[in-house]
Motif scaffolding. Structure first.
Motif, PDB file in Angstrom:
ATOM      1  N   LYS A 297      35.299  52.594  34.297  1.00  0.00           N
ATOM      2  CA  LYS A 297      35.561  51.617  33.240  1.00  0.00           C
ATOM      3  C   LYS A 297      36.236  52.304  32.055  1.00  0.00           C
ATOM      4  O   LYS A 297      36.121  53.510  31.875  1.00  0.00           O
ATOM      5  CB  LYS A 297      34.258  50.952  32.793  1.00  0.00           C
ATOM      6  CG  LYS A 297      33.417  50.399  33.927  1.00  0.00           C
ATOM      7  CD  LYS A 297      34.168  49.384  34.786  1.00  0.00           C
ATOM      8  CE  LYS A 297      33.346  48.932  35.975  1.00  0.00           C
ATOM      9  NZ  LYS A 297      34.105  48.012  36.858  1.00  0.00           N
TER      10      LYS A 297
ATOM     11  N   ASN B  16      46.021  46.786  40.743  1.00  0.00           N
ATOM     12  CA  ASN B  16      46.540  48.063  40.242  1.00  0.00           C
ATOM     13  C   ASN B  16      47.329  48.828  41.293  1.00  0.00           C
ATOM     14  O   ASN B  16      48.258  49.559  40.951  1.00  0.00           O
ATOM     15  CB  ASN B  16      45.400  48.886  39.660  1.00  0.00           C
ATOM     16  CG  ASN B  16      44.990  48.378  38.292  1.00  0.00           C
ATOM     17  OD1 ASN B  16      45.607  48.701  37.287  1.00  0.00           O
ATOM     18  ND2 ASN B  16      43.950  47.547  38.250  1.00  0.00           N
TER      19      ASN B  16
ATOM     20  N   ASP C 207      41.341  46.222  41.986  1.00  0.00           N
ATOM     21  CA  ASP C 207      41.855  47.395  42.695  1.00  0.00           C
ATOM     22  C   ASP C 207      43.207  47.091  43.343  1.00  0.00           C
ATOM     23  O   ASP C 207      44.150  47.895  43.253  1.00  0.00           O
ATOM     24  CB  ASP C 207      40.860  47.843  43.769  1.00  0.00           C
ATOM     25  CG  ASP C 207      39.563  48.379  43.184  1.00  0.00           C
ATOM     26  OD1 ASP C 207      39.548  48.732  41.990  1.00  0.00           O
ATOM     27  OD2 ASP C 207      38.565  48.441  43.925  1.00  0.00           O
TER      28      ASP C 207
ATOM     29  N   ARG D 229      38.661  54.176  42.131  1.00  0.00           N
ATOM     30  CA  ARG D 229      37.996  52.897  42.373  1.00  0.00           C
ATOM     31  C   ARG D 229      36.597  53.045  42.960  1.00  0.00           C
ATOM     32  O   ARG D 229      35.713  52.246  42.647  1.00  0.00           O
ATOM     33  CB  ARG D 229      38.857  52.012  43.288  1.00  0.00           C
ATOM     34  CG  ARG D 229      39.123  52.580  44.676  1.00  0.00           C
ATOM     35  CD  ARG D 229      40.210  51.777  45.379  1.00  0.00           C
ATOM     36  NE  ARG D 229      40.483  52.262  46.728  1.00  0.00           N
ATOM     37  CZ  ARG D 229      41.260  53.312  47.007  1.00  0.00           C
ATOM     38  NH1 ARG D 229      41.830  54.000  46.017  1.00  0.00           N
ATOM     39  NH2 ARG D 229      41.468  53.687  48.254  1.00  0.00           N
TER      40      ARG D 229
ATOM     41  N   ILE E  81      42.677  53.546  37.567  1.00  0.00           N
ATOM     42  CA  ILE E  81      41.829  52.479  38.087  1.00  0.00           C
ATOM     43  C   ILE E  81      41.805  52.505  39.614  1.00  0.00           C
ATOM     44  O   ILE E  81      40.742  52.424  40.236  1.00  0.00           O
ATOM     45  CB  ILE E  81      42.308  51.107  37.585  1.00  0.00           C
ATOM     46  CG1 ILE E  81      42.125  50.999  36.071  1.00  0.00           C
ATOM     47  CG2 ILE E  81      41.548  49.973  38.294  1.00  0.00           C
ATOM     48  CD1 ILE E  81      42.697  49.726  35.472  1.00  0.00           C
TER      49      ILE E  81
ATOM     50  N   LYS F 275      36.158  43.082  41.459  1.00  0.00           N
ATOM     51  CA  LYS F 275      36.599  44.478  41.452  1.00  0.00           C
ATOM     52  C   LYS F 275      37.635  44.734  42.543  1.00  0.00           C
ATOM     53  O   LYS F 275      38.617  45.457  42.335  1.00  0.00           O
ATOM     54  CB  LYS F 275      35.421  45.426  41.628  1.00  0.00           C
ATOM     55  CG  LYS F 275      35.841  46.897  41.539  1.00  0.00           C
ATOM     56  CD  LYS F 275      34.707  47.836  41.773  1.00  0.00           C
ATOM     57  CE  LYS F 275      35.183  49.273  41.680  1.00  0.00           C
ATOM     58  NZ  LYS F 275      36.269  49.572  42.641  1.00  0.00           N
TER      59      LYS F 275
END
Length: 249
Positions: free
Chosen positions: A102, A49, A46, A97, A93, A42
């Motif tokens: 999702k 993006n 992050d 975060r 996203i 994840k």
């Protein structure tokens, strides 16, 4: 006209940077997932993006994420948003975060796109086959289960297609209803996206330049005791009213 001319010059730079970011983060995501599991993966998504947002600025475009609400992190949230372009997604996203937001995505996107396909396969969202209603419902139910068990959130675009003006299309109830029914303590939060459509108003090339795009969190809706149709209508009205009060030209 000047924006379009600038687009011919800056679009190749943007696409090269965007593509390079996707390519470089493919092995980074794989390594993060293998070594550190979901948490490390994840973090890599992050950062991916954030870098993709940076590529927007190579076009002279700007990103504004506006949130005047203290959204909880101890309960799942269903973010309900209008949809204008694929450029909508990286800011959602990144800026959401901490809520582990999702997406419900087309299953076709899980193949062939560096970084993006990998994240869709392994990030915990729902990948649906629009031609198979049973598979779609099953995927959304699995997402709802993960939201309930792991305190994750989700983003849904209930228009079903992209709109280029404040005259957004009627929201579909289906996906929203399924998630609300299966996640009893969920909070519904509308988000209004403005001006991202302008980037692709001439198509994929040239991209348009020097626009300010905004993602605005609107008043949360507590769904307890309210019919789902009313919840969807309220979210749609909040987004439409916000967008009609902003310039779209």
């Amino acid at each position: 006209m000047l924006r379009k001319i600038a687009g011919y010059i800056l679009s190749p730079i943007h696409y090269i940077a965007f593509g390079f970011i996707l390519l470089i983060f493919q092995p980074i995501q794989w390594l993060a997932l293998k070594l550190g599991g979901y948490k490390s993966h994840k973090v890599s998504v992050d950062i991916l993006n954030l870098c993709l947002i940076g590529a927007y600025y190579l076009l002279g475009n700007r990103v504004r994420f506006i949130n005047r609400y203290d959204l909880p992190t101890d309960r799942p949230i269903l973010f309900v948003s209008n949809h204008q372009s694929l450029y909508d997604i990286p800011p959602l996203i990144f800026f959401l975060r901490k809520h582990h937001a999702k997406f419900i995505s087309k299953i076709e996107l899980t193949k062939g796109i560096p970084s993006i396909s990998f994240n869709l396969k392994h990030g915990g969202g729902a990948n649906i086959d629009r031609k198979d209603s049973k598979q779609s419902i099953a995927e959304i139910l699995k997402l709802a289960k993960r939201m309930r068990e792991r305190n994750w959130s989700a983003v849904i675009f209930p228009e079903g297609t992209r709109a280029k003006s404040a005259n957004i299309k009627p929201f579909s109830i289906g996906g929203i209803a399924t998630i609300i029914k299966k996640v009893p303590d969920i909070l519904v939060v509308p988000i209004a996206i403005n001006n991202s459509w302008k980037v692709v108003q001439h198509g994929k090339f040239p991209l348009s330049t020097f626009h300010t795009m905004s993602w605005t969190v609107l008043e949360p809706i507590e769904p307890k005791g309210i019919e789902i149709e009313e919840i969807v209508s309220k979210a749609e009205d909040e987004i439409r009213n916000y967008l009609t009060s902003r310039p779209f030209h």
